[in-house]
Motif scaffolding. Structure first.
Motif, PDB file in Angstrom:
ATOM      1  N   VAL A  10     -14.041 -80.287 -16.984  1.00 41.81           N
ATOM      2  CA  VAL A  10     -13.958 -80.421 -15.536  1.00 41.81           C
ATOM      3  C   VAL A  10     -13.191 -79.248 -14.938  1.00 41.81           C
ATOM      4  CG1 VAL A  10     -13.159 -81.876 -13.630  1.00 41.81           C
ATOM      5  CG2 VAL A  10     -14.023 -82.944 -15.742  1.00 41.81           C
ATOM      6  N   ALA A  11     -13.682 -78.715 -13.822  1.00 41.30           N
ATOM      7  CA  ALA A  11     -12.995 -77.642 -13.104  1.00 41.30           C
ATOM      8  C   ALA A  11     -12.908 -78.021 -11.628  1.00 41.30           C
ATOM      9  CB  ALA A  11     -13.723 -76.314 -13.274  1.00 41.30           C
ATOM     10  N   ILE A  12     -11.704 -77.948 -11.053  1.00 40.81           N
ATOM     11  CA  ILE A  12     -11.460 -78.393  -9.683  1.00 40.81           C
ATOM     12  C   ILE A  12     -10.984 -77.230  -8.826  1.00 40.81           C
ATOM     13  CG2 ILE A  12     -10.139 -79.996  -8.246  1.00 40.81           C
ATOM     14  CD1 ILE A  12      -9.874 -81.800 -10.708  1.00 40.81           C
ATOM     15  N   ASP A  13     -11.552 -77.127  -7.641  1.00 43.42           N
ATOM     16  CA  ASP A  13     -11.239 -76.065  -6.685  1.00 43.42           C
ATOM     17  C   ASP A  13      -9.936 -76.385  -5.949  1.00 43.42           C
ATOM     18  OD1 ASP A  13     -11.097 -74.299  -4.568  1.00 43.42           O
ATOM     19  OD2 ASP A  13     -13.207 -74.487  -4.010  1.00 43.42           O
ATOM     20  N   PHE A  14      -8.916 -75.537  -6.143  1.00 44.15           N
ATOM     21  CA  PHE A  14      -7.641 -75.707  -5.462  1.00 44.15           C
ATOM     22  C   PHE A  14      -7.374 -74.554  -4.491  1.00 44.15           C
ATOM     23  CE2 PHE A  14      -6.797 -78.293  -9.307  1.00 44.15           C
ATOM     24  CZ  PHE A  14      -6.394 -79.473  -8.703  1.00 44.15           C
ATOM     25  N   THR A  15      -8.411 -74.066  -3.841  1.00 41.63           N
ATOM     26  CA  THR A  15      -8.221 -72.979  -2.874  1.00 41.63           C
ATOM     27  C   THR A  15      -7.738 -73.542  -1.534  1.00 41.63           C
ATOM     28  OG1 THR A  15     -10.567 -73.108  -2.296  1.00 41.63           O
ATOM     29  CG2 THR A  15      -9.932 -71.490  -3.949  1.00 41.63           C
ATOM     30  N   ALA A  16      -7.116 -72.677  -0.734  1.00 41.92           N
ATOM     31  CA  ALA A  16      -6.486 -73.104   0.516  1.00 41.92           C
ATOM     32  C   ALA A  16      -7.479 -73.626   1.540  1.00 41.92           C
ATOM     33  CB  ALA A  16      -5.690 -71.940   1.101  1.00 41.92           C
ATOM     34  N   SER A  17      -8.747 -73.255   1.409  1.00 45.50           N
ATOM     35  CA  SER A  17      -9.750 -73.722   2.374  1.00 45.50           C
ATOM     36  C   SER A  17      -9.931 -75.233   2.348  1.00 45.50           C
ATOM     37  CB  SER A  17     -11.099 -73.034   2.114  1.00 45.50           C
ATOM     38  OG  SER A  17     -11.534 -73.271   0.791  1.00 45.50           O
ATOM     39  N   ASN A  18      -9.432 -75.893   1.307  1.00 45.09           N
ATOM     40  CA  ASN A  18      -9.523 -77.353   1.225  1.00 45.09           C
ATOM     41  C   ASN A  18      -8.556 -78.042   2.177  1.00 45.09           C
ATOM     42  OD1 ASN A  18     -11.361 -78.239  -1.181  1.00 45.09           O
ATOM     43  ND2 ASN A  18     -10.214 -76.473  -1.954  1.00 45.09           N
ATOM     44  N   GLY A  19      -7.551 -77.323   2.648  1.00 44.96           N
ATOM     45  CA  GLY A  19      -6.564 -77.916   3.546  1.00 44.96           C
ATOM     46  C   GLY A  19      -5.346 -78.412   2.801  1.00 44.96           C
ATOM     47  N   ASP A  20      -4.233 -78.496   3.514  1.00 43.01           N
ATOM     48  CA  ASP A  20      -2.962 -78.947   2.946  1.00 43.01           C
ATOM     49  C   ASP A  20      -3.094 -80.395   2.456  1.00 43.01           C
ATOM     50  OD1 ASP A  20      -0.364 -79.759   2.397  1.00 43.01           O
ATOM     51  OD2 ASP A  20       0.499 -78.678   4.098  1.00 43.01           O
ATOM     52  N   PRO A  21      -2.823 -80.661   1.176  1.00 45.60           N
ATOM     53  CA  PRO A  21      -2.964 -82.022   0.637  1.00 45.60           C
ATOM     54  C   PRO A  21      -2.109 -83.055   1.363  1.00 45.60           C
ATOM     55  CG  PRO A  21      -2.760 -80.441  -1.147  1.00 45.60           C
ATOM     56  CD  PRO A  21      -2.469 -79.701   0.122  1.00 45.60           C
ATOM     57  N   ARG A  22      -1.074 -82.611   2.081  1.00 45.64           N
ATOM     58  CA  ARG A  22      -0.226 -83.552   2.813  1.00 45.64           C
ATOM     59  C   ARG A  22      -0.854 -83.953   4.136  1.00 45.64           C
ATOM     60  NH1 ARG A  22       4.939 -79.682   2.450  1.00 45.64           N
ATOM     61  NH2 ARG A  22       3.215 -78.268   3.013  1.00 45.64           N
ATOM     62  N   SER A  53      -3.934 -85.490   6.332  1.00 52.36           N
ATOM     63  CA  SER A  53      -5.015 -86.456   6.126  1.00 52.36           C
ATOM     64  C   SER A  53      -6.397 -85.844   6.306  1.00 52.36           C
ATOM     65  CB  SER A  53      -4.857 -87.642   7.082  1.00 52.36           C
ATOM     66  OG  SER A  53      -4.912 -87.213   8.438  1.00 52.36           O
ATOM     67  N   CYS A  54      -6.482 -84.658   6.930  1.00 55.44           N
ATOM     68  CA  CYS A  54      -7.771 -83.983   7.101  1.00 55.44           C
ATOM     69  C   CYS A  54      -8.170 -83.160   5.873  1.00 55.44           C
ATOM     70  CB  CYS A  54      -7.722 -83.063   8.321  1.00 55.44           C
ATOM     71  SG  CYS A  54      -7.497 -83.934   9.894  1.00 55.44           S
ATOM     72  N   SER A  55      -7.251 -83.011   4.925  1.00 53.09           N
ATOM     73  CA  SER A  55      -7.520 -82.206   3.742  1.00 53.09           C
ATOM     74  C   SER A  55      -8.484 -82.922   2.795  1.00 53.09           C
ATOM     75  CB  SER A  55      -6.209 -81.915   3.010  1.00 53.09           C
ATOM     76  OG  SER A  55      -6.470 -81.304   1.753  1.00 53.09           O
ATOM     77  N   LEU A  56      -9.346 -82.143   2.174  1.00 51.64           N
ATOM     78  CA  LEU A  56     -10.242 -82.707   1.157  1.00 51.64           C
ATOM     79  C   LEU A  56      -9.472 -83.146  -0.071  1.00 51.64           C
ATOM     80  CD1 LEU A  56     -13.141 -80.095   1.425  1.00 51.64           C
ATOM     81  CD2 LEU A  56     -13.162 -82.452   2.267  1.00 51.64           C
TER      82      LEU A  56
END
Length: 471
Positions: free
Chosen positions: A225-237, A239-242
């Motif tokens: 498994v490989a997961i995208d952790f780029t900034a375009s996903n939004g800040d995890p804190r 609620s709009c973040s993926l």
């Protein structure tokens, strides 16, 4: 954390799809408790399958009289869907002579599993449970054989002469069990004949068996498994973040991971999955990495089951900084390196599936095309699930359904190994539908690779392991 996994897992539903193949299941039990000191149970196994949360009977074995360790001759033939979670339940009942079927039978215990677990392990042994507890030392063993649509069959006949008497007053009641010797030295039951009563020179009924059934060896599939952790996903804190982690609701990354991983995990014998991340600044020096272990153990990036991947993902998020760019060539090359090593082993029976979850346009398109063309010669497939609403045009190009993918130098892929699916297309569908869409091409990709290499499952051509027993 398990609540998130269970919430995502619970959304997986039953959706019919064309049958991929058929599977033969054989059942045996061990250590069934006696009803009393004077008699042994008369066991029968009922096979049930779950659909829409309900259990429905599929078939049942014959009743074997007075046996605490029965080996049933009945073969269950079931339709097998690679891209579905098919839940099975094996119920053991004691049906004494003269009673009214299951209505008057004693329930001795049950075992639940998925069809994929049995198929991947070839032989699954589990304890029988009764009201949630183990039923003494009793266990059930289920063996599986996949059948292709054009299986060849052979008809076998057996007889014996001048068997020894059991004693002076009675003759033997013989039956014959035919076993296949597997590559690891273990044995798998192929067929059990009927019992011929009071006979020293029995002739058993002939029977047909698939040549595929007499073959040992298989192609193991390993999920990475490989997961995208780029900034375009939004800040995890936010609620709009993926990547936003809700206490009880899975985000879209988790929904996609569980939907596909729930299926794939059945085909890995040890259920340990390497999980990687890309596009983040990672501790301790917070330099950008495109192939780091999500559990931060570079020597052992494996996680225990898909739930283990979910937990590693949730633990990882607070410790990293989402960054970029979105480069996926490094992770493809990393898996391709493992596949290349496997290809040069003596057995070469392991096949790798790389699941990439990403939210955006990749920034190393040329290198990614080069990596995929190279990987098309190796035992691996790449599944890309697009999360979010970005422009996934590049992913469609990598998929190759609209044309042959080529490297920057013009070299074409040897075979199509990439499947891309945008998760947004499954917003209003069961995640099981996503799993079916992304996994439907994998079986053919596996077959195409091994056919191209001329690698076939190993086959036993003799029957040295046939053995005669008295009941």
């Amino acid at each position: 954390m398990s609540n998130i996994y269970e919430s995502a897992e619970a959304t997986l539903g039953f959706i019919s799809s064309p049958c991929l193949t058929k599977v033969e299941l054989r059942v045996a039990c061990r250590g069934i408790s006696d009803r009393d000191a004077l008699s042994k149970p008369d066991p029968c196994v009922v096979l049930k399958m779950q659909s829409h949360g309900q259990w429905f009977e599929v078939d049942r074995t014959e009743v074997i009289r007075s046996s605490s360790s029965p080996v049933f001759s009945k073969i269950f033939l079931v339709d097998y869907y690679f891209e579905e979670v098919q839940r099975l339940r094996f119920e053991l009942h004691d049906i004494s002579s003269g009673n009214n079927g299951l209505r008057d039978a004693d329930f001795l215990g049950a075992m639940e599993c998925t069809l994929g677990q049995i198929v991947s392990q070839r032989k699954l042994t589990k304890a029988l449970l009764k009201q949630g507890n183990t039923s003494g030392k009793s266990s059930i063993m289920v063996t599986a054989e996949e059948l292709s649509g054009n299986d060849d069959y052979v008809e076998l006949s057996f007889s014996a002469r001048k068997l020894d008497d059991k004693d002076f007053f009675s003759k033997s009641d013989p039956f014959l069990e035919i076993f296949r010797v597997n590559d690891d030295g273990t044995e798998s039951l192929v067929h059990r004949t009927e019992t011929v009563m009071n006979n020293l020179s029995p002739v058993w009924k002939s029977f047909k068996v698939s040549l595929n059934t007499l073959c040992s060896g298989d192609h193991d599939r390993e999920l990475k498994v490989a997961i995208d952790f780029t900034a375009s996903n939004g800040d995890p804190r936010n609620s709009c973040s993926l990547h936003y982690i809700h206490p009880y609701q899975p985000n879209e990354y988790l929904k996609a991971l569980v939907a596909v991983g729930e299926i794939c995990q059945d085909y890995d014998s040890d259920k340990m999955f390497p999980a990687f991340g890309f596009g983040a600044l990672i501790p301790p020096d917070f330099k950008v990495s495109h192939d780091f272990a999500v559990n931060f153990d570079e020597d052992n990036p494996e996680c225990a089951g898909i739930q283990g991947v979910v937990e590693a993902y949730q633990n990882c998020l607070p410790k990293i900084q989402l960054y970029g760019p979105t480069n996926i060539a490094p992770i493809i090359q990393k898996v391709a390196s493992s596949a290349s090593e496997e290809m040069h082993t003596k057995e070469a029976m392991e096949y790798f599936i790389l699941l990439i979850l990403t939210d955006g346009v990749i920034t190393d398109m040329a290198d990614t095309r080069e990596a995929i063309v190279h990987a098309s010669h190796l035992p691996m497939s790449v599944i890309i699930v697009g999360v979010g609403n970005a422009d996934f045009t590049d992913m469609q190009i990598l998929d190759g359904d609209d044309g042959i993918l080529r490297s920057p130098k013009g070299e074409p892929v040897l075979r199509d190994i990439v499947q891309f699916v945008p998760f947004k297309d499954f917003k209003h569908a069961s995640p099981a539908a996503l799993a079916k869409s992304v996994l439907a091409e994998v079986p053919n990709q596996v077959v195409d690779y091994y056919n191209a290499k001329g690698i076939k499952p190993k086959c036993m051509t003799d029957y040295e392991s046939t053995r005669t027993f008295s009941p």
